[in-house]
Design a protein around this motif. Sequence first.
Motif, PDB file in Angstrom:
ATOM      1  N   PHE A   1      -2.923  10.810  -6.245  1.00  0.00           N
ATOM      2  CA  PHE A   1      -1.888  10.623  -8.149  1.00  0.00           C
ATOM      3  C   PHE A   1      -0.769  11.648  -7.626  1.00  0.00           C
ATOM      4  N   LEU A   2      -0.734  12.683  -7.263  1.00  0.00           N
ATOM      5  CA  LEU A   2       0.493  13.387  -6.946  1.00  0.00           C
ATOM      6  C   LEU A   2       1.443  13.141  -5.620  1.00  0.00           C
ATOM      7  N   GLY A   3       0.896  12.201  -4.694  1.00  0.00           N
ATOM      8  CA  GLY A   3       1.399  12.004  -3.866  1.00  0.00           C
ATOM      9  C   GLY A   3       2.021   9.831  -3.533  1.00  0.00           C
ATOM     10  N   GLY A   4       1.551   9.774  -4.979  1.00  0.00           N
ATOM     11  CA  GLY A   4       2.169   8.544  -6.210  1.00  0.00           C
ATOM     12  C   GLY A   4       3.145   9.371  -6.799  1.00  0.00           C
ATOM     13  N   MET A   5       3.805  10.181  -6.876  1.00  0.00           N
ATOM     14  CA  MET A   5       4.689  10.573  -7.473  1.00  0.00           C
ATOM     15  C   MET A   5       5.881  10.773  -6.554  1.00  0.00           C
TER      16      MET A   5
ATOM     17  N   HIS B   1       0.655  -1.234  -0.041  1.00  0.00           N
ATOM     18  CA  HIS B   1      -0.151  -0.357   0.115  1.00  0.00           C
ATOM     19  C   HIS B   1       0.887   1.376   0.273  1.00  0.00           C
ATOM     20  N   GLY B   2       1.998   1.075  -0.759  1.00  0.00           N
ATOM     21  CA  GLY B   2       2.897   2.892  -0.823  1.00  0.00           C
ATOM     22  C   GLY B   2       2.864   3.490  -0.956  1.00  0.00           C
ATOM     23  N   TRP B   3       1.487   3.107  -2.251  1.00  0.00           N
ATOM     24  CA  TRP B   3       0.706   4.736  -2.730  1.00  0.00           C
ATOM     25  C   TRP B   3       0.401   5.405  -1.882  1.00  0.00           C
ATOM     26  N   LEU B   4      -0.134   5.158  -0.888  1.00  0.00           N
ATOM     27  CA  LEU B   4      -0.776   5.789   0.366  1.00  0.00           C
ATOM     28  C   LEU B   4      -0.036   5.959   1.371  1.00  0.00           C
ATOM     29  N   GLU B   5       0.293   7.746   1.485  1.00  0.00           N
ATOM     30  CA  GLU B   5       0.437   8.208   2.730  1.00  0.00           C
ATOM     31  C   GLU B   5       0.361   8.345   3.951  1.00  0.00           C
ATOM     32  N   SER B   6      -0.907   8.020   4.080  1.00  0.00           N
ATOM     33  CA  SER B   6      -1.420   7.569   5.174  1.00  0.00           C
ATOM     34  C   SER B   6      -1.231   6.593   5.809  1.00  0.00           C
ATOM     35  N   ILE B   7      -0.406   5.407   5.204  1.00  0.00           N
ATOM     36  CA  ILE B   7      -0.163   3.916   5.365  1.00  0.00           C
ATOM     37  C   ILE B   7       1.408   4.060   6.638  1.00  0.00           C
ATOM     38  N   ARG B   8       2.066   4.815   5.975  1.00  0.00           N
ATOM     39  CA  ARG B   8       3.457   5.300   5.410  1.00  0.00           C
ATOM     40  C   ARG B   8       3.815   6.057   7.521  1.00  0.00           C
ATOM     41  N   LEU B   9       2.603   7.115   7.596  1.00  0.00           N
ATOM     42  CA  LEU B   9       2.499   7.958   8.223  1.00  0.00           C
ATOM     43  C   LEU B   9       2.118   7.021   9.645  1.00  0.00           C
ATOM     44  N   MET B  10       0.849   5.978   9.590  1.00  0.00           N
ATOM     45  CA  MET B  10       1.184   4.943  10.905  1.00  0.00           C
ATOM     46  C   MET B  10       2.228   4.351  10.734  1.00  0.00           C
ATOM     47  N   ILE B  11       2.709   4.098   9.307  1.00  0.00           N
ATOM     48  CA  ILE B  11       4.219   2.832  10.083  1.00  0.00           C
ATOM     49  C   ILE B  11       4.971   3.769  10.922  1.00  0.00           C
ATOM     50  N   GLU B  12       5.309   4.715  10.569  1.00  0.00           N
ATOM     51  CA  GLU B  12       5.653   5.586  11.389  1.00  0.00           C
ATOM     52  C   GLU B  12       5.940   5.661  12.817  1.00  0.00           C
ATOM     53  N   VAL B  13       4.494   6.207  13.447  1.00  0.00           N
ATOM     54  CA  VAL B  13       3.741   6.118  14.323  1.00  0.00           C
ATOM     55  C   VAL B  13       4.482   4.457  15.556  1.00  0.00           C
ATOM     56  N   GLU B  14       4.356   3.275  14.452  1.00  0.00           N
ATOM     57  CA  GLU B  14       4.578   2.071  14.815  1.00  0.00           C
ATOM     58  C   GLU B  14       5.669   2.150  15.091  1.00  0.00           C
TER      59      GLU B  14
END
Length: 536
Positions: free
Chosen positions: A443-447, A127-140
């Motif tokens: 779309f921009l986040g995927g860039m 799910h790397g295209w989702l910034e929200s996932i990255r931000l949750m993983i950073e918390v973990e």
Amino acid sequence: MLLKNKWIASSLLAISLMLGSTTTATGNDVTLKNQLTYVNYRDIRDLNPHLYSGELFAQNLLFESLVKIENDGSYTPWLAKSWEIKDKGKTYVFQLRDDVYFHDGEKFNAKAAKANFDAILDNSKRHGWLESIRLMIEVEKSGKKAIEVTGEYELTLHLASAYYPLLTELGVTRPFRFISPKSFKDGITKNGVTKMSGTGPYILKSNKIDEYSVFVTNDKYWGKKPKIEKIVAKVIPDEQTRLLALENGEIDLIFGPNMISAEAYNIYSNKSGFKGIMSEPVSTRMLLLNTTNHILKDVRVRQALSYATDKVKISKGLFDGIESPADTLMSKNTPYSDIGLKPYEFSFEKAKKLLDEAGWEKVDGKKYRQKDGKDLEIILNYDANKVTDNNIAEFLQSQYAKIGIHLNIKGEEEQAFRDRQKAGNFAITFNIGWGIPYDPQSFLGGMTKPVYGDYMAQQGLSNKKELDEHILAAFKSVDEGKRQKHYKYVLETLHNQAVYLPLTYKRNRAIFNEKVKGVSFNISQFEVPMEKMNIE
């Protein structure tokens, strides 16, 4: 052929009635009035809502999320009754409904919701295209919990920084839809699920692979029950066969821009017994130009291609005007995108001047322009399964040749095309915008990540790092004015650098038997709102 098909259908019906069954071999119930027969070009495949291989129309029938995105872009409660945003946009507290059950009888509560989020985070790379996932993983990774059960019906989400599109990402079809934890394999979902038990208004009753699927209403649904009691989704890959099936009443509805050609839309939307509807522009059909390519690294060549592209001819000639010419990467009705960019109007003269300045000059006796003794040859890759892309490629090839550009067009199988794009192994390739509500943020986040061809294609830009920083700053900003400035920088830069060559704005469309009422569009082009339809 038509008579033969009718004879076969009549025979199947007669056999069914003789056997005491009211259901035909293609899933139709001949006694059921409120039945809709829909058509898709391929099987529904794996509907696991935490993965990406299933058909979106079917996933929307079965699975639900915390919030719903309305057509005006606002958010309304769904499985969450309400929510509160705290800690300067970094914490979301959701109050869940207490009257919801999964199709298998399992209770939906905060514990079940957390199990779903945990399963999604367990497959975070996918799910790397989702910034929200990255931000949750950073918390973990910081040692804290991103997802907490703070009450039987209260779920709390923590992000490493504020992220305004969170509710949008929760509301779109995948991956944040809920499936019964009883369906998990070994406590997770990335390796598959055992049953498609969601909380939605429909249940998957059967699936005959590559032939049809049957969905029936969920008798224990917590919300308003849909009027359509049964949906039969037939698989018909060929457009002409689909149209014949609509014509003779075997199917009721054809939905989606890739399912209906412009010619077919114009015929059936004006034909007695049928109706057609068309949406506002939903996404952009475009070309993606690789700035690391030895020819396209020169911005003057990229801009020359933009000037040399007659989008009006493409719109009228290939789409009968249904898809309007696209001047910018995103249409003006996309949030933050109406920023007054000057279009590249069609002009062979401007294109030729830029090519001359870039050193690609006409040489007597040579068909194509040359530089250092080599032809101006650029390869355009496309998915050979998409007739539209093939037609556009051939049109551009003939047009560009008029000013001395050899556009070498190469069609290939879908997976090979996707792999090439993701690896950045292309000069020019077809690309498509995701449309509202994904645009502009997803779309921009995927860039900013090497998950799509966009990231690789932009590596030749001297200010790529600044572009990514502005995109991420827009996501974090809680100030609308500052967010707009960040988006303007990004969209202006990409426009002036001619990284993208917008062609047309796609419109969603549907043609259907006039007995089908309530046909409409949701905000996302990938949704088919069958739960709003009925048969009269």
